[in-house]
Design an enzyme around this catalytic site. Structure first.
Site, mmCIF file in Angstrom:
data_model
loop_
_atom_site.group_PDB
_atom_site.id
_atom_site.type_symbol
_atom_site.label_atom_id
_atom_site.label_comp_id
_atom_site.label_asym_id
_atom_site.label_seq_id
_atom_site.Cartn_x
_atom_site.Cartn_y
_atom_site.Cartn_z
ATOM 1 N N CYS A 32 13.874 12.544 22.143
ATOM 2 C CA CYS A 32 15.021 13.292 22.669
ATOM 3 C C CYS A 32 15.869 13.866 21.528
ATOM 4 C CB CYS A 32 15.844 12.336 23.554
ATOM 5 S SG CYS A 32 17.475 12.940 24.000
ATOM 6 N N CYS A 35 19.628 13.262 21.739
ATOM 7 C CA CYS A 35 19.932 11.848 21.445
ATOM 8 C C CYS A 35 20.161 11.663 19.945
ATOM 9 C CB CYS A 35 18.790 10.938 21.895
ATOM 10 S SG CYS A 35 18.492 10.943 23.676
#
Length: 107
Positions: A32, A35
């Protein structure tokens, strides 16, 4: 606690739900991109708000039970727990100022 802690399905109840201080849980994954963008912001908040809030990180892929229990679908998802209850949900990477605006009323 000056750095985010790592929690798992096994340690979630002890570290998050039983905490005396509010806990911001970062549901994240290696793949991600957003993230990775938000990680340094969370480290800053953990250092600056030491004693007022705990920052916890849980790997979405390695710990499927907890994200499923709380309906986490998109990453990153940040859930703020206070007294064992979710009081805020933030989905997606946000700048530090925006995160603090959401968190401050709970500190």
């Amino acid at each position: 606690m000056t750095a985010p802690i790592t929690v798992t399905d096994a340690t979630f109840a002890d570290e998050v739900l039983s905490s005396d201080t509010p806990v911001l849980v970062d549901f994240w994954a290696d793949w991600c991109g957003p993230c990775r963008m938000i990680a340094p912001v969370l480290e800053q908040i953990a250092a600056e708000q030491d004693g007022k809030i705990k920052i916890a990180k849980i790997d979405y892929d390695a710990n499927p039970v907890t994200p499923n229990k709380y309906g986490v679908m998109g990453l990153p998802t940040l859930l703020l727990y206070k007294n064992g209850e979710v009081v805020e949900q933030i989905v997606g990477a946000k700048p530090k100022r925006a995160l603090m605006k959401i968190l401050e009323p709970h500190l």
